[in-house]
Design a protein around this motif. Sequence first.
Motif, short mmCIF file in Angstrom:
data_model
loop_
_atom_site.label_atom_id
_atom_site.label_comp_id
_atom_site.label_asym_id
_atom_site.label_seq_id
_atom_site.Cartn_x
_atom_site.Cartn_y
_atom_site.Cartn_z
N SER A 135 38.80 41.81 34.91
CA SER A 135 38.01 40.89 34.31
C SER A 135 38.70 39.89 33.50
O SER A 135 38.04 38.97 33.29
CB SER A 135 36.76 41.62 33.66
OG SER A 135 37.34 42.05 32.41
N GLY A 136 40.01 40.30 33.08
CA GLY A 136 40.71 39.17 32.20
C GLY A 136 39.97 39.24 30.76
O GLY A 136 40.02 37.91 30.06
N ARG A 137 39.11 40.00 30.38
CA ARG A 137 38.30 40.03 29.22
C ARG A 137 38.75 41.21 28.24
O ARG A 137 39.23 42.34 28.66
CB ARG A 137 36.93 40.09 29.61
CG ARG A 137 36.53 38.90 30.29
CD ARG A 137 34.84 39.02 30.70
NE ARG A 137 34.23 38.72 29.60
CZ ARG A 137 32.68 38.64 29.51
NH1 ARG A 137 32.18 38.96 30.56
NH2 ARG A 137 32.02 38.20 28.56
N PHE A 160 39.05 39.03 39.25
CA PHE A 160 39.89 37.89 39.62
C PHE A 160 40.08 37.97 41.03
O PHE A 160 40.26 36.82 41.81
CB PHE A 160 41.25 38.01 38.92
CG PHE A 160 42.03 39.05 39.46
CD1 PHE A 160 42.67 39.08 40.65
CD2 PHE A 160 42.32 40.24 38.51
CE1 PHE A 160 43.42 40.34 41.16
CE2 PHE A 160 42.85 41.38 38.96
CZ PHE A 160 43.64 41.35 40.29
N ALA A 204 44.72 38.29 34.66
CA ALA A 204 43.82 37.48 35.71
C ALA A 204 44.09 36.03 35.72
O ALA A 204 44.23 35.42 36.63
CB ALA A 204 42.45 37.84 35.24
N PRO A 205 44.33 35.31 34.52
CA PRO A 205 44.55 33.87 34.50
C PRO A 205 45.84 33.64 34.82
O PRO A 205 46.19 32.58 35.59
CB PRO A 205 44.46 33.66 32.81
CG PRO A 205 43.94 34.75 32.04
CD PRO A 205 44.01 35.85 33.11
N LYS A 220 41.85 28.38 34.51
CA LYS A 220 41.40 29.60 33.89
C LYS A 220 39.63 29.45 33.68
O LYS A 220 39.44 28.53 32.89
CB LYS A 220 42.02 29.81 32.80
CG LYS A 220 41.60 31.20 32.00
CD LYS A 220 42.35 31.46 30.64
CE LYS A 220 41.76 30.57 29.35
NZ LYS A 220 40.32 31.40 28.91
N LEU A 246 37.37 33.88 30.41
CA LEU A 246 38.31 34.90 30.36
C LEU A 246 38.99 34.69 29.15
O LEU A 246 39.42 33.69 28.45
CB LEU A 246 39.43 34.41 31.54
CG LEU A 246 39.32 35.30 32.61
CD1 LEU A 246 37.98 35.05 33.49
CD2 LEU A 246 40.33 34.80 33.76
#
Length: 603
Positions: free
Chosen positions: A91-93, A124, A389-390, A400, A404
Amino acid sequence: IPTSTMLHHVLLLSGLMLAVLFVGASAKSAKPSIVWFLTDDQDQMLGSSFPTKGATPLGKTQALMADMGATANNFFIHTPICCPSRSELLSGRYFHNIKTTCDEDGGNCGCMHVDEAVVNGATFARTLKEDAGYTVGMFGKYLNNMPSPTTGGPGAVTVAGTTVPAGFDAWLGNGGGDYISPSFNTQNISFGGFDIPDGMWHGTEDNYTTATVGNVSIAWIRHVVTEQPDRPFFAYIAPKAAHEPFNPAPWYRESWDPSWPTTEPTSNPAWNSSAAARSDHHGNIATENMISNQAATVITDVFKNRWRTLMSVDDVIADVISACEDLGIADDTYFFYSSDHGFQLGEFNIPMDKRQPYDWDTRIHLLARGPGIKPGSTWNQPATQVDMAPTFLGIAGLSKPATLDGKSLVPLLMPSVYAGEPSTNGKLAASLTQHVGELLARAGPAGASAYAAGWRTAAFIEYYYVEYNTKCVGNCTNPNEAQGYPHKDSWCGDLTPGSNANCWALYGCDTDCYPTESPANNFIVLRSMPGSQFGDTMYAEFETGDLNRAEINFTKVDFHELYNSTADPWQMQNLYNSTSATTLTALHDALRVFASCAGDACP
């Protein structure tokens, strides 16, 4: 050939040739393809990954990725346990932005406190497919809980009982599963000699999980490059190794190079440390028993078997890169390799596992190879898997998303490219050049130097108690021949066929026990770097509780730890009570910026 037989005999991992024909010539996409290798529980500080401590079970990976790419010196995991870590990667979180508590009736507690539907619906992979035209294959461990019709997220597809989130075109996934006789949820695994029905595939004792994951991954890469040469791919390759119960492939059961250490690191002060040395640490760390002779034997066996499981990972990485070379795409492809967290082997008297805030559980490796990445290079800025992810989206030429929490690592991996110098290692794809241009535009007049100079000076770590996960090594009834290795997975250190021994956890083991954590083990951590405002330190705030029962937001902090990791790399001397109030306030404030951040507001 029956599927079960093919998955056993199509072995790259023991030097046999892949029985999948390669048809076609070199093909290149306008956007670079990406291969992501992710292991499980692979430590860095104890010597099993990169930078190496000299010896390594991953010699081919050293040559093909570390020597030919970049190695991170300060890569950390945001959460040192499987499901949250992998959810944060996808998730990039950060954890606080995807966590959940149980329903009022005590059900639906998430995957180790992760709201799976939030993650599965916004990976992603989905963005790469829908916004950049990638085809995406998932091979190996996904999350500990597999997606379902209620947790798969918007756009998920359910066929024959297997739910696949939007964004994935080929799926051979599980929650970790077994080393021996693995099972996988499947969708669209029909290529390169494999014809596996959608639903669930069950292996036999002739099938070893890493071999299965490797073979299907390579067959898929060959298939998509041959059938769609102009379409970029993302291959997510995630073997079970080196997770408990640490069962190596049968052909590596007795392997041990003479140059390798004969035991896990035992000379560090944290290994089997005294109660007095642990007294100013949180929770069960202060109350663990001393390691018994039997526990020490199990730990050494586990250490060796972990390295043996990684020998198969080494084979997969080498053979995937070799297949890309055969296809003529290796020089245009980005290869990344990391772990979902670190590990402990007797540190603070916990025989095995992770879950703690200390460097051996949170510090991991990241290797990256590809166009514009200087061979043999290193970089020092602190980063976590939330930044991946970014990074993947940036390589694909995508901005991005504001939601994120991470940031692109591209300028750190390719500083000369970001500075406007010509690439000396492969031609850059237009999508990557676009990404670099966008970041430069954001930097303004300061240009290329602004991105690295403005990078965060600390990694943020966050964790919520899951379960005691007690490891007992006494009074065990060893498995009989039919129930033990190599016929089934074995929770034993001595894997001699027919007489598995030195066991733990299962088999009635109920004495000589060591809990991995307690409800005191909820923490947020500011892991600062040398040269930063706080120097090379680890500052942690703890709050006792159980997120399954009540919300935890660190408003009732009941313990603190602070270490100078340059002077005290094994984090023995808690400096909190001897540190000035001014410094403690500054540490707290800096930590809380991370702990409350979301999206572009995150450092």
